[in-house]
Design a protein around this motif. Structure first.
Motif, PDB file in Angstrom:
ATOM      1  N   PRO A   1      46.782  24.299  31.840  1.00 26.11           N
ATOM      2  CA  PRO A   1      47.392  25.730  31.312  1.00 26.11           C
ATOM      3  C   PRO A   1      48.183  25.519  29.558  1.00 26.11           C
ATOM      4  CG  PRO A   1      48.233  23.984  33.209  1.00 26.11           C
ATOM      5  CD  PRO A   1      46.826  22.955  31.819  1.00 26.11           C
ATOM      6  N   TYR A   2      48.175  26.774  28.777  1.00 26.97           N
ATOM      7  CA  TYR A   2      48.202  26.854  27.987  1.00 26.97           C
ATOM      8  C   TYR A   2      49.621  28.314  27.404  1.00 26.97           C
ATOM      9  CZ  TYR A   2      48.445  27.822  22.804  1.00 26.97           C
ATOM     10  OH  TYR A   2      48.658  27.861  21.450  1.00 26.97           O
ATOM     11  N   GLY A   3      50.518  28.372  27.324  1.00 29.37           N
ATOM     12  CA  GLY A   3      51.956  29.773  27.797  1.00 29.37           C
ATOM     13  C   GLY A   3      50.811  30.482  28.268  1.00 29.37           C
ATOM     14  N   GLU A   4      50.926  31.831  28.538  1.00 34.43           N
ATOM     15  CA  GLU A   4      50.607  33.071  29.214  1.00 34.43           C
ATOM     16  C   GLU A   4      49.743  33.031  29.387  1.00 34.43           C
ATOM     17  OE1 GLU A   4      53.605  34.760  30.034  1.00 34.43           O
ATOM     18  OE2 GLU A   4      54.686  33.176  29.291  1.00 34.43           O
ATOM     19  N   VAL A   5      48.344  32.231  28.753  1.00 31.08           N
ATOM     20  CA  VAL A   5      46.968  31.791  28.976  1.00 31.08           C
ATOM     21  C   VAL A   5      46.820  31.431  29.742  1.00 31.08           C
ATOM     22  CG1 VAL A   5      44.938  32.614  27.631  1.00 31.08           C
ATOM     23  CG2 VAL A   5      46.784  31.693  26.081  1.00 31.08           C
ATOM     24  N   TRP A   6      46.635  32.301  31.182  1.00 35.67           N
ATOM     25  CA  TRP A   6      45.848  31.777  32.432  1.00 35.67           C
ATOM     26  C   TRP A   6      44.942  32.836  33.827  1.00 35.67           C
ATOM     27  CZ3 TRP A   6      49.370  28.525  34.085  1.00 35.67           C
ATOM     28  CH2 TRP A   6      49.353  27.586  35.082  1.00 35.67           C
ATOM     29  N   GLY A   7      44.027  32.606  33.832  1.00 43.58           N
ATOM     30  CA  GLY A   7      43.237  32.617  34.906  1.00 43.58           C
ATOM     31  C   GLY A   7      43.597  33.494  35.812  1.00 43.58           C
ATOM     32  N   THR A   8      43.153  34.219  36.215  1.00 37.07           N
ATOM     33  CA  THR A   8      43.247  34.935  37.188  1.00 37.07           C
ATOM     34  C   THR A   8      42.431  35.389  38.468  1.00 37.07           C
ATOM     35  OG1 THR A   8      42.133  37.466  36.457  1.00 37.07           O
ATOM     36  CG2 THR A   8      45.279  36.575  35.995  1.00 37.07           C
ATOM     37  N   ASN A   9      40.653  35.271  37.527  1.00 36.03           N
ATOM     38  CA  ASN A   9      39.378  35.297  38.459  1.00 36.03           C
ATOM     39  C   ASN A   9      39.441  36.394  39.600  1.00 36.03           C
ATOM     40  OD1 ASN A   9      36.887  34.498  39.562  1.00 36.03           O
ATOM     41  ND2 ASN A   9      37.971  33.146  41.254  1.00 36.03           N
ATOM     42  N   GLU A  10      40.432  37.365  38.502  1.00 38.17           N
ATOM     43  CA  GLU A  10      39.877  39.101  38.982  1.00 38.17           C
ATOM     44  C   GLU A  10      39.072  39.162  38.807  1.00 38.17           C
ATOM     45  OE1 GLU A  10      41.103  43.022  37.413  1.00 38.17           O
ATOM     46  OE2 GLU A  10      43.584  41.830  37.080  1.00 38.17           O
ATOM     47  N   SER A  11      37.440  39.096  38.662  1.00 36.46           N
ATOM     48  CA  SER A  11      36.505  39.506  38.868  1.00 36.46           C
ATOM     49  C   SER A  11      35.533  38.705  40.162  1.00 36.46           C
ATOM     50  CB  SER A  11      35.231  39.259  37.598  1.00 36.46           C
ATOM     51  OG  SER A  11      35.522  37.690  37.152  1.00 36.46           O
TER      52      SER A  11
END
Length: 244
Positions: A166-176
């Motif tokens: 985890p890093y700040g506001e960088v967050w995977g969504t795996n939307e694809s």
């Protein structure tokens, strides 16, 4: 009592209109098209349709070429890793020494029939660009090298802390549905990339830049975009496959 009944009817009618109105505003979720594919070793991979392309949702983990010849495993010897011209692979272990993935030198896809399952292939640079454009990159952006886009990389990553730091506001969504995981890379000289595990992910394309370099994609736990460049074919990267 008569006026109370009429008023109640109006209230109920209004509630019905509100429910109908809310239903009209809801966006219909269309289920993703999914499937599976099996490689020559019997490994089965989940697949998903993204735009007009079918992609594996897992990294390749085959250890035989398409013709049945075993791929050379080079786990520890840095010199042999850097000089093997036929292609090689190495295993990636987590902190508990459990295998979580395989990294390949670029040449594995060019020898003995390649490594992709039948009916599939390693994506070329243009096919990576098609995926990126479907996720939001413009044609001009996708042609650039270096970091590109805004959140297209996050749309490819599984959500942290699973496989990503985890890093700040960088967050995977795996939307694809691509389900990218961070297992790092192996360097051209046989060393291991830093910080690597749970921080970075690298994937080959089948497109050469020169006789000794090829294009790849890179995702990072501190970045939301997608990195594109070319590098030495002696690096060890993950491989995803796309349907023919």
């Amino acid at each position: 009592m008569k006026y109370l009944s009429i008023r109640l009817i109006y209230i109920l009618a209004g509630m019905s209109l509100l429910v109908v109105s809310c239903k009209k505003d809801e966006k219909e979720t269309i289920p993703a098209e999914t499937g599976t594919v099996t490689d020559i070793d019997g490994n089965t991979y989940a697949t998903i349709k993204i735009g007009n392309q079918w992609w594996m949702t897992e990294d390749l983990r085959v250890i035989h070429f398409a013709n049945g010849t075993i791929i050379h495993k080079e786990q520890t010897d840095s010199l042999l890793w850097s000089t093997d011209s036929a292609g090689a692979y190495c295993e990636v272990m987590d902190n508990n020494q459990v295998k979580i993935g395989i990294l390949y030198k670029w040449n594995v896809m060019q020898n003995n029939g390649g490594v992709a399952p039948e009916g599939w292939h390693v994506p070329d640079d243009a096919e990576w660009k098609e995926l990126e454009q479907h996720l939001g990159l413009t044609i001009t952006e996708s042609d650039n090298t270096g970091w590109r886009g805004s959140n297209e990389g996050d749309k490819l990553k599984v959500p942290a802390p699973a496989s990503w730091t985890p890093y700040g506001e960088v967050w995977g969504t795996n939307e694809s549905g691509f389900s990218a995981k961070a297992i790092g890379c192996r360097m051209f000289n046989g060393g291991w990339g830093y910080p690597g595990l749970f921080a970075t992910g690298f994937w080959w394309s089948s497109s050469e830049q020169t006789s000794t370099t090829a294009f790849y994609r890179h995702l990072d736990y501190k970045k939301s975009g997608v990195y594109r460049d070319a590098t030495s074919k002696t690096y060890g990267f993950s491989i995803r496959c796309v349907k023919d």
